[in-house]
Design an enzyme around this catalytic site. Sequence first.
Site: not given
Lengths: 406, 130
Positions: A303, A353
Amino acid sequence: MTDSPELRDPADSGPRAVRPGLRPVLAGLGLTELGKVYGRTPAQFAAEAVRLAVADAGLTLANVDGLLTSSGVTGGVSLDLQRELGLTDLRLLTHMQAYGSTAGSMVTYASLAVQSGMASVVACVFADSPLRPERGSGAIYGTRHAGSGWWGLLGASGVIGANPMYALAARRHMERYGTTSEQLGHIAVAQRAWAALNPAAQMREPITLADHQASRWIAEPFHLLDCCLVSNGGIAVLVTSAERAASMAQPPVHVLGWAQCHPGRYLRRNPDFGLVTGAATAGPAALAMAGVGVGDVDVAQLYDCYTFTVLVTLEDYGFCPKGEGGPFAASGVLGPGGKLMLNTGGGQLSGYYMWGMTPLSEAIIQARGHGGDRQSALHDIVLVSGNGGVLDHHATLVLGGPAAGP
Amino acid sequence: MTVGPVDRDQATAEFFDAAADGRFVLRRCPDGHHSEPAGAQCTTCGSTQLAWVPAAGGASLVSWAVVWSKPESGSEQVATVLVIGELDEGPWWWSRLEEADPARLAVGLRLKIAFRDGGAEAVPVFELAG
Ligand SMILES: [Zn+2]
């Protein structure tokens, strides 16, 4: 009570190995158009993503008997998705929210449902639609808190949004360990080079370390190129059993290990702030569940809301010793041709994203061997991280390529 | 530099009452552990018997971020220094640090709490001590 880990029963400190029998597998992946895609609601993106994931697996919606929904900063995805997709008599239906750790957690709960026989084909979906043609992406995650109470007070003093909170975390790491902006820049440059090889990535023009250093300050120590993109779109995955997946369309991606850690010290005194995250607990636990070590990891999808998130997660997972993430990132291991296959789709910094679905989707693509120009030669063990809040919520998944079934 | 505005609610009424008198208050349990103002139970022992007690106002710099305003044509970018301060009683507090040169910040730098007019309520900020 936050400082009494000794009160926990150590016998229950981590997940058990996947039981024989119903072995969970990721069998479907659906990505809508991602990025500056306007005119669709999160609910529409979510429905399309599930349809694409179902088709990817060679199934129809009638095969789906479980649905886990999640939404991003704009909300808009809900249990109504069941009706939208015409899914009837579901055996599992829940809306979930653990911020950036949600995707990993959804796969975990779907896997548990499949293992137990509670459901046999579970769709997990995330969608968000924060970008509008007339609005800058910076305004979306920098929204002021409501003007009252503790949140209002935080906002009133200027502590607003994710950028300064993560900048505070990164600065603490820099002061403690000597980490530099240039070292963070190596992560941004490497991921952009990967994105150039990913047709689905939003930002594919190569950048240099000098470009990173010259990009404007967002919240020192973060330059613009330390910060993730904002994207519209939706991504869904299907979790089923290895037995069911054998007759489906795609190579099975085994779910070998999982763990979460939620430190629970947001806006509290926290000696670990910016130095150690929940990944340090969840990573080793998930790897142990899978029966592998960090040295066995062929591909890592971490992440990357900020470059710093990648750096601290590399340390916490044990790719390098604590405090050495900066030199490690700058050592030439990253990017195409490096020895660490990390964020091979460009990640959230340069790809797209979609919160935790960004690392998860690229992990599935790599584990299948479908990465095209950016495919890792070895892809038996793929490590995936999810991170939410301000390093407050962590979910790790260990996935196995088709050859790595338990 | 302006702060606020912020309005009180039921959870923050005592805090803002004290702030109006120039006092920054923390929570303290019967065993003497201090917790952040927003805590409903002691972060050390879990007690819910919390009293409001004034902090001495001294703090040390834990970390900082320098937030720059978005560049607009013809106007200079403005820097705001946001910090975590460790109050001398132990709890941390997040706010801006006023009138500080970002180049001269360092972990452990001594700070003090001050108050600014945030419209309806007074808003605590940090200043350099001494
Ligand atoms: Zn106490």
